[in-house]
Scaffold this active site. Structure first.
Site, PDB file in Angstrom:
ATOM      1  CE  LYS A  26      56.753  16.126 -46.746  1.00 27.21           C
ATOM      2  NZ  LYS A  26      55.686  17.127 -46.503  1.00 27.21           N
TER       3      LYS A  26
HETATM    4  C1  LIG Z   1      56.253  18.675 -46.815  1.00 29.56           C
HETATM    5  C2  LIG Z   1      56.972  19.435 -47.845  1.00 29.56           C
HETATM    6  C3  LIG Z   1      57.672  20.622 -47.555  1.00 29.56           C
HETATM    7  C4  LIG Z   1      57.583  21.361 -46.270  1.00 29.56           C
HETATM    8  O1  LIG Z   1      57.729  20.646 -45.137  1.00 29.56           O
HETATM    9  P1  LIG Z   1      57.123  21.175 -43.745  1.00 29.56           P
HETATM   10  O2  LIG Z   1      57.815  20.309 -42.775  1.00 29.56           O
HETATM   11  O3  LIG Z   1      55.647  20.959 -43.800  1.00 29.56           O
HETATM   12  O4  LIG Z   1      57.479  22.610 -43.602  1.00 29.56           O
HETATM   13  C5  LIG Z   1      58.395  21.202 -48.565  1.00 29.56           C
HETATM   14  N1  LIG Z   1      58.448  20.695 -49.791  1.00 29.56           N
HETATM   15  C6  LIG Z   1      57.793  19.576 -50.119  1.00 29.56           C
HETATM   16  C7  LIG Z   1      57.918  19.050 -51.505  1.00 29.56           C
HETATM   17  C8  LIG Z   1      57.020  18.922 -49.165  1.00 29.56           C
HETATM   18  O5  LIG Z   1      56.350  17.815 -49.511  1.00 29.56           O
END
Ligand SMILES: *Cc1c(COP(=O)(O)O)cnc(C)c1O
Length: 389
Positions: free
Chosen positions: A187
């Site tokens: 992210k």
């Molecule tokens: C990354 C992501 C998640 C989940 O995040 P985690 O920290 O990996 O549990 C949920 N929804 C979307 C759209 C994502 O890109």
């Protein structure tokens, strides 16, 4: 083909600076490595970032959504409306709390949930909406909240990809109902693994704190009670320190990503990829944080599959990603009655999308190399129909 001398370009790579690395070493030496002062500081700075709203940090951006649903009172018998074009965790958490996911197709331009179709999916059982801001592009937030208010629905925003994005000058997280962020390694801001929930008031924040760690509240030296069924979702101080180092660079990160996205549009202009009709993303440089740059391959005009395209890119030293296959076609969801043809835009996009490299350590020269490679592949594998370019 020219000799490739450049190092392999992955589709994503975190930028962790020396100050953050030193900070992590200090935390490791401090004797307090799990949830503690760094976590508190991380929550305080996140809260300041979203205009002072209460924030609680967690160890993922998945448990945050699940807890967000629980706080909103969503459970068995309730329906939650979301998009099939997302990471599967968005829908999985709806099942996790015992509720029923109801999918609404995407708008083929924004690739986000189509707000024109949303109202038709509302039933007397609908309790909440979970919008997803794919690649960091928000939906029309005014419209979303007008619909939510009119039908008295809660909104749990899956803003996992939208940290740093905004809507009409207001930061995502600073507006809205319950907002969930992820700080997964891929992210825009990472704590290796992690997430945060933005809440409406201190009561919700307190409930979030309890759900995060076994429902426990301690009082005095020896008081302990458990009054809700919580889990084990707390963020370590080592992770929180990484998140702090990242959060403090958010403006630069977002700026750099927008610059790279602009470079992509410039490089694509007039090339084979555009001539053959590759679907470019929405060129938004004010609201989107450009979490990803995704194209939709014109597979009907190419003599290669998506997997072959990704392999050709790899041969040219470029990594690509896939975000995402339409999730209602996964076995778990097919078993619940979902099938092909139900959400044609999501299905079509999910079958053709490829994520190109975009991360802050890249240069615009890297972008040009990526686009040149896409163009080369499109020239080589383009069909022979007479499209005007
Ligand atoms: C990354 C992501 C998640 C989940 O995040 P985690 O920290 O990996 O549990 C949920 N929804 C979307 C759209 C994502 O890109």
């Amino acid at each position: 083909m020219t000799q490739i001398t450049r190092p392999f370009l992955p589709f994503v790579k975190p930028e962790i600076d020396e100050e953050t690395i030193q900070g992590v070493i200090d935390v490791l030496r401090s004797g307090w490595i799990t949830t503690g002062p760094q976590n508190q500081q991380f929550e305080a700075e996140l809260s300041a970032y979203v205009g002072g709203r209460p924030v609680r940090a967690f160890n993922s951006g998945t448990c945050t959504m699940e807890i967000g649903l629980r706080i909103a009172g969503v459970g068995p018998g309730d329906e939650v409306i979301t998009t099939p074009m997302t990471w599967v965790s968005t829908a999985n958490v709806i099942l996790e709390v015992g509720a029923t996911p109801v999918f609404v197709d995407i708008d083929p331009v924004t690739r986000n949930i189509d707000l024109n179709l949303l109202e038709r999916a509302i039933t007397p059982r609908t309790k909440a909406i979970m919008p997803v801001y794919l690649a960091g592009l928000p939906v029309d937030m005014d419209r979303l909240y007008d619909i939510a208010r009119a039908h008295k629905l809660r909104v749990i925003e899956d803003a996992a990809q939208a940290f740093g994005s905004s809507w009409r000058g207001k930061r995502i997280g600073a507006i809205g109902d319950i907002v969930s962020f992820s700080f997964h390694a891929n992210k825009n801001v990472t704590s290796i693994e992690g997430g945060a929930l933005v809440l409406n008031n201190e009561d919700e924040a307190e409930l979030a704190r309890k759900y995060r760690l076994q429902g426990i509240t301690r009082t005095g030296f020896d008081g302990m009670d458990c009054d809700v069924l919580g889990g084990k979702y707390n963020l370590t101080d080592v992770a929180a320190r990484v998140g702090l180092g990242q959060l403090r660079q958010i403006e630069r990160f977002t700026e750099k990503r927008r610059e790279l996205a602009r470079a992509y549009f410039d490089a694509f202009e007039g090339g084979a990829a555009v001539r053959l009709g590759a679907g470019l993303p929405t060129p938004n440089f004010t609201d989107s944080n450009w979490h990803m740059f995704q194209i939709a391959l014109p597979l009907e005009r190419l003599r290669l599959t998506r997997a072959e395209f990704m392999s050709e890119m790899k041969d040219r030293g470029i990594g690509t990603g896939l975000h995402y296959p339409a999730l209602h076609l996964f076995t778990l969801y097919r078993a619940r009655g979902f099938k092909e043809g139900m959400f044609p835009h999501a299905e079509r996009y999910g079958a053709s999308t490829v994520t190109l490299p975009l991360f802050t350590l890249m240069s615009t020269d890297d972008v040009e190399h990526v686009v040149k490679s896409v163009d080369e592949i499109f020239e080589q594998f383009g069909g022979d129909q007479k499209e005007n370019g």
